[in-house]
Motif scaffolding. Structure first.
Motif, PDB file in Angstrom:
ATOM      1  N   SER A  12      42.577  35.526  45.619  1.00 60.10           N
ATOM      2  CA  SER A  12      42.556  34.557  44.927  1.00 60.10           C
ATOM      3  C   SER A  12      41.474  33.436  45.697  1.00 60.10           C
ATOM      4  CB  SER A  12      43.696  33.528  44.533  1.00 60.10           C
ATOM      5  OG  SER A  12      43.390  32.248  43.997  1.00 60.10           O
ATOM      6  N   THR A  13      41.860  33.278  47.097  1.00 60.52           N
ATOM      7  CA  THR A  13      41.128  32.253  47.853  1.00 60.52           C
ATOM      8  C   THR A  13      39.870  33.109  48.085  1.00 60.52           C
ATOM      9  OG1 THR A  13      42.951  31.815  49.302  1.00 60.52           O
ATOM     10  CG2 THR A  13      41.147  31.504  50.282  1.00 60.52           C
ATOM     11  N   ARG A  14      39.673  34.157  48.588  1.00 65.30           N
ATOM     12  CA  ARG A  14      38.367  34.648  48.471  1.00 65.30           C
ATOM     13  C   ARG A  14      37.499  34.546  47.315  1.00 65.30           C
ATOM     14  NH1 ARG A  14      37.138  37.542  53.287  1.00 65.30           N
ATOM     15  NH2 ARG A  14      37.954  36.312  54.706  1.00 65.30           N
TER      16      ARG A  14
ATOM     17  N   ARG B  43      41.510  38.698  56.496  1.00 67.69           N
ATOM     18  CA  ARG B  43      41.220  37.214  56.742  1.00 67.69           C
ATOM     19  C   ARG B  43      40.176  36.990  57.769  1.00 67.69           C
ATOM     20  NH1 ARG B  43      47.020  36.635  56.475  1.00 67.69           N
ATOM     21  NH2 ARG B  43      47.913  35.381  54.532  1.00 67.69           N
TER      22      ARG B  43
ATOM     23  N   TYR C 204      47.812  23.529  43.165  1.00 64.69           N
ATOM     24  CA  TYR C 204      47.286  24.535  44.185  1.00 64.69           C
ATOM     25  C   TYR C 204      46.136  25.429  43.423  1.00 64.69           C
ATOM     26  CZ  TYR C 204      49.598  23.464  48.479  1.00 64.69           C
ATOM     27  OH  TYR C 204      50.026  22.665  49.552  1.00 64.69           O
TER      28      TYR C 204
ATOM     29  N   ALA D  68      50.130  30.833  44.680  1.00 61.46           N
ATOM     30  CA  ALA D  68      49.123  29.856  45.213  1.00 61.46           C
ATOM     31  C   ALA D  68      49.968  28.665  46.162  1.00 61.46           C
ATOM     32  CB  ALA D  68      48.485  28.933  44.439  1.00 61.46           C
TER      33      ALA D  68
ATOM     34  N   ARG E  11      37.379  32.265  44.996  1.00 64.05           N
ATOM     35  CA  ARG E  11      37.151  30.922  44.909  1.00 64.05           C
ATOM     36  C   ARG E  11      35.590  30.603  45.806  1.00 64.05           C
ATOM     37  NH1 ARG E  11      40.982  27.638  42.327  1.00 64.05           N
ATOM     38  NH2 ARG E  11      43.102  28.631  42.333  1.00 64.05           N
TER      39      ARG E  11
ATOM     40  N   TYR F  56      45.623  35.948  48.966  1.00 61.34           N
ATOM     41  CA  TYR F  56      44.164  36.213  49.806  1.00 61.34           C
ATOM     42  C   TYR F  56      43.074  36.543  49.045  1.00 61.34           C
ATOM     43  CZ  TYR F  56      40.684  38.873  51.718  1.00 61.34           C
ATOM     44  OH  TYR F  56      39.115  39.258  52.132  1.00 61.34           O
TER      45      TYR F  56
ATOM     46  N   GLN G  85      41.133  34.001  40.227  1.00 66.71           N
ATOM     47  CA  GLN G  85      41.345  32.592  40.876  1.00 66.71           C
ATOM     48  C   GLN G  85      42.600  32.091  40.392  1.00 66.71           C
ATOM     49  OE1 GLN G  85      38.012  29.793  40.565  1.00 66.71           O
ATOM     50  NE2 GLN G  85      36.676  31.476  41.169  1.00 66.71           N
TER      51      GLN G  85
END
Length: 774
Positions: free
Chosen positions: A108-110, A40, A241, A138, A112, A106, A132
């Motif tokens: 998936s967030t990156r 993160r 989400y 999520a 996007r 983690y 994603q």
């Protein structure tokens, strides 16, 4: 120090170096949750550089090498739980699920954050897009995980507390299904597999079928009804989400089509005439067997009479509906048992079929680690059949409580199709290790099963003895296939249509069960055999609903298997009716199928389908071609009988189906009312008996008193008295004996009625007797 080591690891990938951090250390870092906090924070000072296309490739490489560890650990923990259901294994599984969810969240967030519009590499863009969509991972931690560590208890003993979170909720629902039992009044409790399924498949006693049908729904559905609303809410939250309006929309996104719902409706309409003709023919056949008390020739069919717990396939009632009974097909199940087949031999046969086509054999670990039959060591297991990819080289398994039957043999071939898919695409990225679409995953095993079902293959494997089929035997054969395939059309279509409407709010929580049966009536022409209410939750009696498994894949896979079968048969040079094609030993067909499987989900499914069949859309043409000889026969037969297609203007009115009523004094009434009436009648009989005896005693007393008061007068009279009437003494004596006899008869009747009431309400039903004797 940990951050420095992982930074070196991540950067080394950009220089083409192998990972210099031992896998054991990486596992330790993951298990102690040190990896994610570092991920993160790394690179926050140079986001523009980090999210370039070059960095995206490094990011995907890093995901690939770490995901294999995380996913493998999760699959191992889940496998350990479903093959040995204990609280400790459940706890371990939930912990690994939590680790996997945080890991996927983690990445998936990156994923996007990459601006892929200007990326040139289409493969990178596709992988980032697929990464994603992480489904329930999520969800925020407070929704995904349970705050407390309280054990779940045994389903059925209590309802989950409101704070129970999504992972534990899903586990609760699936465990409730797997552990459900239907208990006899005085005897053992029966599980779904194999006990209740055996009753539904082989019994022809509608009362026994009703007992199993209703018992299973009462055992499962009522446990799930209180928690299903929470499941829907959290599912929709997870979908939102992920960027979708509800969970139904997320499930549909797997098919990469903006017109999926319209396409599905069109496919269903094209196949509907097949189903309506089969339904009408089967309905009349059941009418001949069960009579008008159960079957209305213009109405729906009671859902418990079709040989399957969910009435999704009807092949178990072939003996009741066979067009030409004098030419009944050979009993392949019986032949398998005579030949001493075992579950492992069934898997070996399936493996042999694939290798005969030049495809890959199941690896040695498969035969060691798979659960091919229900364990005899007393372990509690989940018997629902499934195939497993452990994201580790050549580690693939099947979980099945196999019985030696033709139905299970075809199921084994289907599962080995999944294993072949895993084998073929295991060299792809983890992201691509799935079917071109969920429908492709289901179609691959089934396309092989179509060859296995052919007369040619079964004859060659020694499971049939007659070398040829005449036209009547061919109709019998096709009807047997139709009872599985055509009967499945509406069920496979309606399950997800029903759930999609729950997810989008069209169906409210107070009408779950009512709408379920509205769908069953509309599409399948079925009604429940006994009244059901919205306190029940009959959808939950089907595994895929408590297990949170999308179902439309089976509808599309059903059609796609015939489309692929036709393409493979044409490539292998088959000439003749499609239902006679057998691709055993066809290396050409094997090459085409293997090339399809190797692609995994690396390309859109329409492109894959185009390469194999020359068509980019799923088509019903091959399905209709396969069953054309049967369809012609069904139409002719239904016209000849004057049968109505469908169930026009008919609703599931419970009053019209009085299958549970009994006869009492010449009238049909509810069992409870008949039982009460018997006791009332018994009470009246006892009252009359006491009244007659009291009257007789009273008259005897009066006559004796008169005799004592006026002995002289009575001595001069030649009469005696009976019930106050003067008559000759010998006549009075005869009538007194008649009265005594009547009293005795009434007493015997009372005793007989009492015995009947007691035995009727304590003896077991016929199927309970059989269970006790077995």
């Amino acid at each position: 120090m940990i951050g420095h080591c992982l930074c070196q690891l991540y950067c080394s990938l950009g220089h083409g170096n192998k990972m210099n951090l031992p896998w054991a250390l990486l596992l330790v870092l993951l298990s102690h949750r040190q990896l994610l906090p570092w991920l993160r924070t790394v690179g926050e000072t140079s986001l523009n550089d980090f999210y370039s296309e070059a960095q995206a490739k490094l990011f995907l490489q890093f995901y690939e090498q770490t995901a294999q560890v995380v996913l493998n650990e999760f699959m191992e923990a889940t496998w350990n739980y479903v093959t040995n259901i204990t609280k400790q294994n459940q706890k371990n599984m939930l912990q690994k699920e939590a680790d996997r969810s945080q890991f996927m969240l983690y990445f998936s967030t990156r994923a996007r954050m990459f601006r892929t519009d200007h990326f040139l590499n289409q493969d990178v863009k596709r992988m980032l897009r697929k990464l994603q969509n992480i489904d329930k991972s999520a969800l925020p931690t407070e929704d995904l995980l349970e705050v407390t560590d309280r054990g779940p208890g045994r389903p059925g003993t209590h309802t989950p507390a409101p704070e129970r979170r999504y992972n534990r909720l899903l586990t609760y629902m699936e465990t409730a299904y797997n552990r459900a039992e239907v208990c006899l009044d005085e005897g053992p409790c029966l599980t779904l597999e194999p006990d209740l399924q055996e009753i539904m498949a082989t019994s022809r006693d509608q009362k026994e079928l009703l007992w199993a049908w209703q018992g299973w729904r009462d055992a499962v559905g009522r446990q799930l009804r209180p928690v299903f609303e929470d499941y829907v809410r959290l599912s929709n939250k997870a979908a939102q989400y992920n960027g979708y309006k509800d969970m139904g929309a997320l499930w549909r996104s797997k098919y990469e089509s903006d017109t999926l719902e319209e396409d599905l409706e069109q496919l269903y309409k094209e196949l509907q005439p097949l189903y309506l003709n089969l339904h009408a023919y089967v309905r009349r056949s059941l009418y001949r067997y069960y009579g008008p008390e159960l079957i209305d020739l213009r109405g729906p069919i009671p859902a418990h009479l079709l040989g399957n717990m969910w009435a999704q396939s009807w092949n178990n009632i072939l003996d009741l509906v066979l067009p030409y009974p004098t030419k009944a097909p050979e009993d392949i199940t019986a032949i398998m048992k005579i030949q001493h087949w075992r579950p492992e031999k069934m898997f070996e046969e399936a493996n042999l079929f694939f290798t005969s086509m030049g495809m890959l054999p199941a690896p040695p670990a498969f035969w060691i680690k798979s659960m091919m039959e229900k364990p005899a060591d007393g372990r509690e297991v989940e018997c629902h059949t499934s195939s497993w990819n452990f994201y580790k080289f050549n580690d693939f398994r099947v979980k099945k409580c196999t019985e030696v039957t033709l139905e299970d043999l075809l199921s084994v071939f289907h599962q080995m199709g999944h294993i072949q898919y895993f084998l073929q695409y295991q060299n792809l990225s983890v992201i691509y290790q799935e079917g071109a679409s969920p429908a492709f995953e289901e179609a691959v095993g089934s396309v092989i099963a179509l060859s296995v079902s052919s007369h040619k293959y079964l004859l060659a494997r020694g499971l049939l003895s007659q070398p040829h089929q005449d036209s009547e035997e061919e109709v019998n054969f096709l009807l047997g296939i139709a009872l599985e395939k055509i009967a499945f059309i509406p069920f496979s279509y309606l399950v997800d249509k029903f759930r999609w409407k729950i997810f989008d709010g069209t169906i409210s929580k107070i009408t779950y069960n009512q709408e379920w049966w509205n769908f069953r009536l509309k599409y399948q022409g079925l009604c429940p055999p006994v009244p059901r209410s919205d306190d029940d939750f009959d959808p939950g009696a089907k595994f895929h609903i408590p297990a949170n498994v999308p179902y439309i894949r089976y509808f599309l896979g059903l059609i796609l298997q015939f489309q692929l079968h036709e393409a493979l048969c044409e490539a292998s040079g088959h000439v003749g009716p499609l239902h006679q094609c057998d691709n055993y030993n066809s290396k050409v067909a094997g090459k085409i199928l293997g090339d399809l499987l190797k692609l995994g989900s690396s390309r859109p499914w329409r492109e894959v389908l185009q390469e194999v069949t020359g068509e980019s859309n799923i088509s019903t043409k091959a399905f209709l071609t396969y069953f054309k000889p049967l369809m012609d026969w069904l139409v002719t037969e239904n016209v000849k009988q004057g049968d109505t297609l469908g169930w026009p203007d008919f609703s599931c009115s419970f009053e019209e189906k009085i299958t549970s009523k009994v006869s009492f004094l010449g009238t049909d009434t509810e069992p409870e009312q008949a039982y009460l009436g018997q006791w009332v009648l018994l009470s009246m009989s006892f009252f009359m008996l006491v009244l007659i005896l009291a009257l007789g005693f009273r008259l005897h007393y009066l006559e004796k008193q008169l005799l004592d008061e006026d002995t002289m007068i009575l001595k001069t009279l030649p009469y005696s008295y009976f019930l106050g009437i003067a008559m000759e003494p010998h006549q009075a004596a005869r009538k007194q004996w008649l009265l005594l006899g009547l009293c005795c008869i009434l007493m015997l009747c009372c005793i007989g009625l009492l015995i009947r009431i007691v035995t009727q309400n304590t003896e077991n039903t016929p199927w309970m007797k059989n269970e006790g004797q077995s």
